[in-house]
Design an enzyme around this catalytic site. Structure first.
Site, short mmCIF file in Angstrom:
data_model
loop_
_atom_site.label_atom_id
_atom_site.label_comp_id
_atom_site.label_asym_id
_atom_site.label_seq_id
_atom_site.Cartn_x
_atom_site.Cartn_y
_atom_site.Cartn_z
N GLY A 18 0.79 -1.24 0.00
CA GLY A 18 0.00 0.00 0.00
C GLY A 18 0.81 1.28 0.00
N SER A 19 2.05 1.22 -0.53
CA SER A 19 2.84 2.46 -0.52
C SER A 19 2.28 3.48 -1.51
CB SER A 19 4.33 2.18 -0.79
OG SER A 19 4.54 1.81 -2.12
N ASN A 20 1.72 3.03 -2.60
CA ASN A 20 1.09 3.99 -3.54
C ASN A 20 -0.15 4.62 -2.91
OD1 ASN A 20 2.35 4.28 -6.36
ND2 ASN A 20 2.54 2.08 -5.93
N MET A 95 -3.93 -7.22 -6.99
CA MET A 95 -3.44 -8.38 -7.73
C MET A 95 -4.57 -9.24 -8.30
SD MET A 95 -0.37 -7.67 -7.56
CE MET A 95 0.52 -9.10 -8.17
N ARG A 96 -5.60 -8.59 -8.81
CA ARG A 96 -6.70 -9.30 -9.45
C ARG A 96 -7.02 -8.59 -10.76
NH1 ARG A 96 -9.71 -13.85 -7.84
NH2 ARG A 96 -11.50 -12.77 -8.70
N ASN A 112 -4.73 2.30 -13.18
CA ASN A 112 -3.78 1.34 -12.61
C ASN A 112 -2.38 1.91 -12.73
OD1 ASN A 112 -2.84 -1.17 -11.55
ND2 ASN A 112 -2.24 -1.79 -13.62
N HIS A 114 1.64 0.63 -13.15
CA HIS A 114 2.42 -0.55 -13.52
C HIS A 114 3.90 -0.17 -13.49
CE1 HIS A 114 3.16 -4.38 -15.47
NE2 HIS A 114 3.99 -3.75 -16.29
C1 GRF Z 1 3.71 -1.25 -7.38
O1 GRF Z 1 4.99 -1.52 -7.86
C2 GRF Z 1 2.73 -1.08 -8.52
O2 GRF Z 1 3.32 -0.52 -9.66
C3 GRF Z 1 2.32 -2.51 -8.83
O3 GRF Z 1 2.24 -3.11 -7.56
C4 GRF Z 1 3.12 -2.45 -6.65
C5 GRF Z 1 2.30 -2.05 -5.48
O4 GRF Z 1 3.08 -1.49 -4.45
N1 GRF Z 1 1.08 -2.53 -9.57
P1 GRF Z 1 2.37 -0.80 -3.22
O5 GRF Z 1 1.42 -1.83 -2.62
O6 GRF Z 1 1.64 0.41 -3.70
O7 GRF Z 1 3.48 -0.46 -2.27
#
Ligand code: GRF
Length: 206
Positions: A18-20, A95-96, A112, A114
């Site tokens: 969940g860092s994003n 992841m779905r 999304n 990536h």
């Molecule tokens: C990130 O690298 C994103 O690009 C990919 O999954 C990872 C998620 O990281 N889709 P986080 O959970 O946001 O830390």
């Protein structure tokens, strides 16, 4: 075609760290992103991102993917998103694969991120693939979710160099820093109502 979310309410879908998600929370706190996180949903009960959302007092939901058909899973997600009046759906390490009913309910309104410069390296473990391939520039992409995995129209991209001694971890961290920067920017762009979709191209008009 103009892209215009009906409001500034975000629904975040995540499966892990969940860092994003946290970077988006920070952008909102610093007012560089004018939005509200209405709900955080995860298909993983123990996802650290879900725990963090709870700590922050953001409404959360856990929707198990195991034992649920794709349709059942998607309809549960949709019900939660709609009950929180979400206008823009943000996949942040979710992841779905998002199904057709979600895409139809939120046309061009699911984003999304990536960790590769699409269309190079769609799929999983892409930082490792980029290293093994020997690219000199790697990066990340924010795109609209379509029915092709990692194949929808591109909103923003950021590039980083690949250095001689990079490990997967070091390169991933360099890319992640850019992810945190551009995801909020891309969300702000879409919320601005200044984005137009022309074929596959997203054009930003003042
Ligand atoms: C990130 O690298 C994103 O690009 C990919 O999954 C990872 C998620 O990281 N889709 P986080 O959970 O946001 O830390």
């Amino acid at each position: 075609m103009k892209i215009q979310p009906k409001n500034r309410k975000l629904g975040i879908l995540l499966s892990g760290r969940g860092s994003n998600f946290e970077a988006i929370v920070t952008s909102i706190a610093y007012r560089s992103l004018e939005a509200e996180i209405s709900v955080v949903i995860s298909n993983v009960e123990t996802a650290p991102g879900l725990a963090r959302a709870r700590e922050l007092g953001i409404p959360t939901a856990y929707v198990p993917s195991k034992g649920n058909s794709r349709e059942q899973f998607d309809s549960q997600l949709l019900e939660i998103l709609q009950s929180h009046d979400v206008g823009l759906v943000i996949l942040a390490g979710f992841m779905r694969i998002v199904g057709r009913s979600m895409i139809e309910a939120y046309p061009n309104l699911i984003l999304n991120i990536h960790p590769a410069l699409l269309p190079s390296f769609p799929g999983l473990d892409v930082q490792k693939q980029a290293l093994l391939y020997g690219v000199k520039i790697a990066g990340c992409t924010v795109h609209i979710v379509s029915d092709t995995v990692d194949g929808g129209p591109i909103v923003l991209q950021a590039a980083v160099p690949v250095e001689n001694d990079d490990s997967v971890e070091v390169l991933s961290a360099r890319i992640l820093k850019e992810e945190h920067r551009i995801y909020s920017q891309a969300i702000a762009l879409l919320l601005s109502g200044h984005c137009e979709l022309q074929g596959r191209r997203i054009i930003v008009r003042d």
